[in-house]
Design a protein around this motif. Structure first.
Motif, PDB file in Angstrom:
ATOM      1  N   SER A  19       0.806  -1.230  -0.011  1.00  0.00           N
ATOM      2  CA  SER A  19       0.104  -0.099   0.016  1.00  0.00           C
ATOM      3  C   SER A  19       0.839   1.190   0.047  1.00  0.00           C
ATOM      4  N   LEU A  20       1.866   1.439   0.815  1.00  0.00           N
ATOM      5  CA  LEU A  20       2.835   2.410   0.770  1.00  0.00           C
ATOM      6  C   LEU A  20       3.521   2.647  -0.507  1.00  0.00           C
ATOM      7  N   ASP A  21       3.795   1.553  -1.151  1.00  0.00           N
ATOM      8  CA  ASP A  21       4.358   1.537  -2.395  1.00  0.00           C
ATOM      9  C   ASP A  21       3.403   2.157  -3.545  1.00  0.00           C
ATOM     10  N   ARG A  22       2.022   1.842  -3.490  1.00  0.00           N
ATOM     11  CA  ARG A  22       1.089   2.401  -4.214  1.00  0.00           C
ATOM     12  C   ARG A  22       1.136   3.868  -3.936  1.00  0.00           C
ATOM     13  N   MET A  23       0.971   4.316  -2.726  1.00  0.00           N
ATOM     14  CA  MET A  23       0.755   5.481  -2.322  1.00  0.00           C
ATOM     15  C   MET A  23       1.948   6.665  -3.108  1.00  0.00           C
ATOM     16  N   ARG A  24       3.184   5.998  -2.777  1.00  0.00           N
ATOM     17  CA  ARG A  24       4.155   6.686  -3.396  1.00  0.00           C
ATOM     18  C   ARG A  24       4.038   7.019  -5.013  1.00  0.00           C
ATOM     19  N   GLN A  25       3.474   5.843  -5.646  1.00  0.00           N
ATOM     20  CA  GLN A  25       3.083   5.973  -7.038  1.00  0.00           C
ATOM     21  C   GLN A  25       1.732   6.820  -7.303  1.00  0.00           C
ATOM     22  N   GLY A  26       1.082   7.509  -6.368  1.00  0.00           N
ATOM     23  CA  GLY A  26      -0.046   8.182  -6.329  1.00  0.00           C
ATOM     24  C   GLY A  26      -1.243   7.222  -6.645  1.00  0.00           C
ATOM     25  N   GLU A  27      -1.044   6.073  -6.529  1.00  0.00           N
ATOM     26  CA  GLU A  27      -2.127   5.218  -6.636  1.00  0.00           C
ATOM     27  C   GLU A  27      -3.202   5.001  -5.560  1.00  0.00           C
ATOM     28  N   LEU A  28      -3.716   6.027  -5.061  1.00  0.00           N
ATOM     29  CA  LEU A  28      -4.497   6.059  -3.951  1.00  0.00           C
ATOM     30  C   LEU A  28      -5.667   5.130  -3.848  1.00  0.00           C
ATOM     31  N   LEU A  29      -6.318   4.872  -4.866  1.00  0.00           N
ATOM     32  CA  LEU A  29      -7.541   4.022  -5.092  1.00  0.00           C
ATOM     33  C   LEU A  29      -6.995   2.709  -4.709  1.00  0.00           C
TER      34      LEU A  29
ATOM     35  N   HIS B 138      -4.064  11.772   1.288  1.00  0.00           N
ATOM     36  CA  HIS B 138      -5.114  12.374   0.930  1.00  0.00           C
ATOM     37  C   HIS B 138      -5.170  13.894   1.368  1.00  0.00           C
ATOM     38  N   ASP B 139      -4.960  14.224   2.546  1.00  0.00           N
ATOM     39  CA  ASP B 139      -4.788  15.622   2.939  1.00  0.00           C
ATOM     40  C   ASP B 139      -3.641  16.363   2.130  1.00  0.00           C
ATOM     41  N   ASN B 140      -2.655  15.839   1.808  1.00  0.00           N
ATOM     42  CA  ASN B 140      -1.503  16.394   1.131  1.00  0.00           C
ATOM     43  C   ASN B 140      -1.830  16.701  -0.284  1.00  0.00           C
ATOM     44  N   GLN B 141      -2.749  15.700  -0.946  1.00  0.00           N
ATOM     45  CA  GLN B 141      -3.323  15.992  -2.279  1.00  0.00           C
ATOM     46  C   GLN B 141      -4.319  17.034  -2.382  1.00  0.00           C
ATOM     47  N   HIS B 142      -5.149  17.232  -1.322  1.00  0.00           N
ATOM     48  CA  HIS B 142      -6.040  18.237  -1.246  1.00  0.00           C
ATOM     49  C   HIS B 142      -5.421  19.550  -1.179  1.00  0.00           C
ATOM     50  N   LEU B 143      -4.321  19.377  -0.409  1.00  0.00           N
ATOM     51  CA  LEU B 143      -3.567  20.751  -0.080  1.00  0.00           C
ATOM     52  C   LEU B 143      -3.037  21.125  -1.472  1.00  0.00           C
TER      53      LEU B 143
END
Length: 221
Positions: free
Chosen positions: A133-143, A194-199
């Motif tokens: 999941s962390l790897d996917r977050m770093r790739q921007g794959e939040l879904l 998610h908060d960082n993306q919104h910001l």
């Protein structure tokens, strides 16, 4: 007392133990080999090399089968613990692959592992899902990260219902507690992402407005 009878009994016991010890000595390198294949499978999963992962798991299964053939005549060695540990690693890698590739979960009988090895492998699988999941977050794959978090939550919820003494579950309670920690940390990481993306989205919107205002022609007086 018939000394010759006692000598015959002891000789028989020693011969039996020597045979069991030889089987154990042959099984231990296979145990390490099976765990190595499982570790390579996990690494391939995180690299999204799923065919390589399947090949490593197939080799791990073959090795576990060989261990079982060696140890089945010797229950005192078969249930000593190291075979069950290798089965747990195999279950963990197999379940991680199934979840990441969105395939049906194999059951204990499919993997040919004990119930305790399966549930402990499932608990430790949560840690691997956190890593993925962390790897996917770093790739921007939040879904995808959100889907993995949902699976982690589901696994944890079901494991809490397996409430039996450690003699039966072989330390499941501890592994479930570790899974809870992985779950909560991942939930926090995903919320922060998610908060960082919104910001970032709001900052980009503000930057666009500022650029539009600065490029607009000055009003004529």
């Amino acid at each position: 007392m018939d000394k010759s009878n006692l000598e015959t009994i002891i000789d028989s016991i020693v011969a039996s133990m020597e045979t069991a010890d030889k089987a154990r000595e042959k099984a231990l390198p296979l145990h390490r080999q099976a765990i190595r294949h499982c570790s390579l499978a996990i690494r391939a999963i995180h690299r999204r090399e799923f065919e390589n992962a399947r090949q490593e798991l197939s080799l791990a299964q073959q090795t576990l089968d060989n261990i079982c053939v060696l140890l089945q005549p010797h229950p005192e060695v078969y249930y000593a613990g190291f075979l069950q540990d290798a089965q747990k690693e195999y279950a963990e890698a197999s379940l991680t692959l199934a979840i990441v590739t969105q395939s049906p979960l194999p059951a204990p009988q499919d993997l040919k592992v004990s119930a305790a090895a399966y549930v402990n492998g499932l608990a430790e699988c949560v840690g691997e899902l956190r890593r993925h999941s962390l790897d996917r977050m770093r790739q921007g794959e939040l879904l995808l990260s959100e889907r993995l978090l949902e699976v982690m939550d589901e696994i944890f919820s079901h494991l809490t219902m397996v409430d039996f003494p450690d003699a039966i579950t072989r330390g499941l309670r501890r592994n479930t507690d570790i899974a809870r920690g992985c779950l909560e940390k991942t939930r926090g990481d995903l919320t922060a992402c998610h908060d960082n993306q919104h910001l970032i989205a709001e900052m980009n919107q503000l930057r666009s407005i500022v650029q539009q205002c600065s490029s607009a022609p000055a009003p004529n007086h």
